[in-house]
Design a protein around this motif. Structure first.
Motif, PDB file in Angstrom:
ATOM      1  N   PHE A  64       0.816  -1.203   0.000  1.00 17.13           N
ATOM      2  CA  PHE A  64       0.000   0.000   0.000  1.00 17.13           C
ATOM      3  C   PHE A  64       0.861   1.269   0.000  1.00 17.13           C
ATOM      4  O   PHE A  64       0.471   2.284  -0.577  1.00 17.13           O
ATOM      5  CB  PHE A  64      -0.953  -0.010   1.193  1.00 17.13           C
ATOM      6  N   TRP A  82      -5.780   7.160   3.753  1.00  9.81           N
ATOM      7  CA  TRP A  82      -5.328   5.883   4.337  1.00  9.81           C
ATOM      8  C   TRP A  82      -5.938   5.794   5.723  1.00  9.81           C
ATOM      9  O   TRP A  82      -5.667   6.626   6.580  1.00  9.81           O
ATOM     10  CB  TRP A  82      -3.807   5.882   4.407  1.00  9.81           C
ATOM     11  N   VAL A 150      -7.625   3.673   1.200  1.00 10.21           N
ATOM     12  CA  VAL A 150      -7.017   2.465   1.744  1.00 10.21           C
ATOM     13  C   VAL A 150      -7.683   2.143   3.074  1.00 10.21           C
ATOM     14  O   VAL A 150      -7.689   2.974   3.994  1.00 10.21           O
ATOM     15  CB  VAL A 150      -5.499   2.648   1.956  1.00 10.21           C
ATOM     16  N   ASP A 152      -6.989  -0.128   5.763  1.00  3.36           N
ATOM     17  CA  ASP A 152      -6.105  -1.065   6.449  1.00  3.36           C
ATOM     18  C   ASP A 152      -6.849  -1.653   7.645  1.00  3.36           C
ATOM     19  O   ASP A 152      -7.848  -1.112   8.101  1.00  3.36           O
ATOM     20  CB  ASP A 152      -4.841  -0.326   6.906  1.00  3.36           C
ATOM     21  N   ILE A 178      -9.335   0.087  -1.340  1.00  2.54           N
ATOM     22  CA  ILE A 178      -8.304  -0.931  -1.144  1.00  2.54           C
ATOM     23  C   ILE A 178      -8.451  -1.529   0.256  1.00  2.54           C
ATOM     24  O   ILE A 178      -8.436  -0.801   1.247  1.00  2.54           O
ATOM     25  CB  ILE A 178      -6.897  -0.322  -1.293  1.00  2.54           C
TER      26      ILE A 178
END
Length: 484
Positions: A64, A82, A150, A152, A178
């Motif tokens: 990433f 993110w 993103v 995570d 993502i």
């Protein structure tokens, strides 16, 4: 790996950029970059969603970071967000990216500012591209929108996160979401849905890669995966570790890597199912084994019970549809906490008289969840002067944490009980902040016996021993009690 076909990809260019600044991708990361940066004949990303499921410290975060460099410096995305479940995880990613960019003359000369103020960690280029780092909050996915997002620690994603995020991406010219995670937990419903679509290759715009060991039976059917105890345990096979850890046995140019010796040490140190999930990629499924661990609940069944055990815990719980109720008693001795379902029957009307008699006989308060379905009983119980402990949300969370801990340690014992076994078999976890409760909506069976057992066990283990013998009293021989 599954995913859409693409006409071209910026993946090799992104990989070359990363290699030039000392952050060369592994072969598996190059495959991920190719798919993430794949585009169709119109120049639009072919993967609206991309997921990477892999054991920790192998490739996800590095992949990433490499993608973020590509979005900033190759494809010129305006806003990249993110996010992580934990603030500390998001901040660690921010610091790594800041150090990576500041350590490269080529990258840093294009930076306008790197802001590290609490809650507004941002890397901004002179040309306007921004990379922001955030922790996901209880309010859902609000504030996470961007051209590239993103997610995570995707194991912790909740439906409200996605419900708040995805509609906001509809106005972006070329959005992507993502996902990154190790194998999912019992409550990882959002990520499990992504996994199922990815493994099947059924979504036209989902790119998916996963590293995990095949889930096979051990040589001995009784194996509980405890290290050093069984021959032929699947958790001891190095080839399984390799399936879940593409980095295993490899040393990168910067000296980082993952050795078999380290994983062996980790195998001894971690609880078996933690190791299976984190190192072999075995997912927790929403079932009994996810809540307590394989065979842990069943190991507590006992045909005989101590004759002198005292009742020090008494609780009631009601099914969500109010169609059934359960009264459970608990007592504690040196072996652990003993549970027994005193009565489990249809409706709620019978509970007041039953609890009035039990509370008076044993002089213990009846524990009841003040915010659960059973709260409808509180006015009637108070009218009958039944001694009550109305459990707060904190009490309920403490009680379930206590139960899970003791079941895992083999310290919850019970007489054979169809009601309890069925409740446990159908129980699902419900996240409450950073803790768990029993999820009534997600459970497939009536979980009122388990809820009452959790509260009774909590009362029995935090309070002094009270009352008469719980298992030799005449009250336990009442013919109206529905024995199990």
């Amino acid at each position: 790996m599954t995913g859409p076909e693409y006409a071209g990809t910026f993946g090799p260019e992104v990989a070359d950029l990363c290699e030039a600044v000392g952050f060369a991708p592994d072969p598996e990361q190059r495959l991920g970059l190719d798919m993430m940066f794949g585009f169709d004949r119109r120049g639009k990303s072919t993967s609206f969603e991309f997921a990477c499921i892999c054991s920790r410290q192998n490739m996800k975060t590095g992949l990433f970071k490499q993608a973020a460099l590509g979005w900033l410096y190759i494809t010129d995305q305006n806003l990249i967000v993110w996010s992580a479940h934990e603030f500390a995880t998001a901040m660690e990613a921010y610091r790594d990216m800041a150090n990576l960019i500041e350590g490269s003359r080529f990258l840093s000369k294009k930076v306008k500012r790197i802001s590290g103020s609490h809650g507004d960690e941002t890397i901004e280029l002179k040309t306007g591209q921004r990379l922001k780092f955030k922790a996901r909050t209880k309010s859902g996915g609000r504030g996470l929108t961007g051209d590239k997002v993103v997610l995570d620690e995707a194991f912790a994603l909740q439906p409200d996160h996605m419900g708040a995020l995805l509609p906001t991406l509809s106005v972006r010219p070329d959005p992507q979401v993502i996902y990154g995670s190790s194998a999912g937990l019992a409550h990882s419903d959002v990520l499990r849905g992504v996994r199922d679509r990815g493994r099947a290759g059924s979504s036209a715009r989902l790119g998916y890669c996963e590293w995990c060991a095949p889930r096979q039976a051990c040589a001995d059917e009784k194996c509980d995966h405890e290290p050093g105890k069984w021959v032929g345990c699947q958790l001891d096979k190095v080839e399984n570790w390799q399936h879940g850890n593409p980095l295993l046995g490899r040393v990168r140019a910067n000296g980082t890597g993952l050795t078999v010796e380290y994983v062996k040490a980790e195998r001894d140190a971690l609880p078996p199912m933690e190791f299976a999930r984190e190192r072999m990629g075995w997912w927790d499924d929403p079932s009994t084994s996810d809540i307590f661990g394989p065979g842990k609940w069943e190991n507590g069944e006992r045909e005989e019970r101590p004759a002198d055990l005292q009742l020090t815990g008494l609780a009631v719980a009601v099914a969500m549809d109010l169609k059934s109720s359960a009264v459970v008693a608990a007592g504690a001795n040196d072996e652990g906490v003993w549970l027994r379902v005193l009565q489990h029957g249809p409706g709620i009307n019978w509970t007041v008289d039953r609890l009035k008699a039990l509370s008076a006989a044993y002089q213990v308060p009846v524990v009841i969840d003040g915010k659960g379905p059973g709260s409808v009983l509180i006015p009637s119980l108070e009218k009958e002067n039944v001694l009550l402990h109305v459990a707060t949300t904190q009490d309920v969370l403490d009680a379930f944490a206590n139960l899970r801990t003791k079941v895992t340690a083999g310290e919850v014992l019970y007489t054979p009980s169809k009601e309890l076994d069925e409740a446990v078999a159908g129980a699902a976890l419900r996240p409450v902040g950073d803790r768990f409760a029993i999820g009534r909506k997600a459970s497939t069976n009536d979980v009122s016996p388990l809820e009452a057992g959790s509260l009774a066990a909590w009362q029995a283990t935090i309070g002094p021993a009270q009352g008469k013998s719980a298992y030799e009293s005449d009250d336990y021989d009442d013919p109206d009690i529905m024995y199990v």
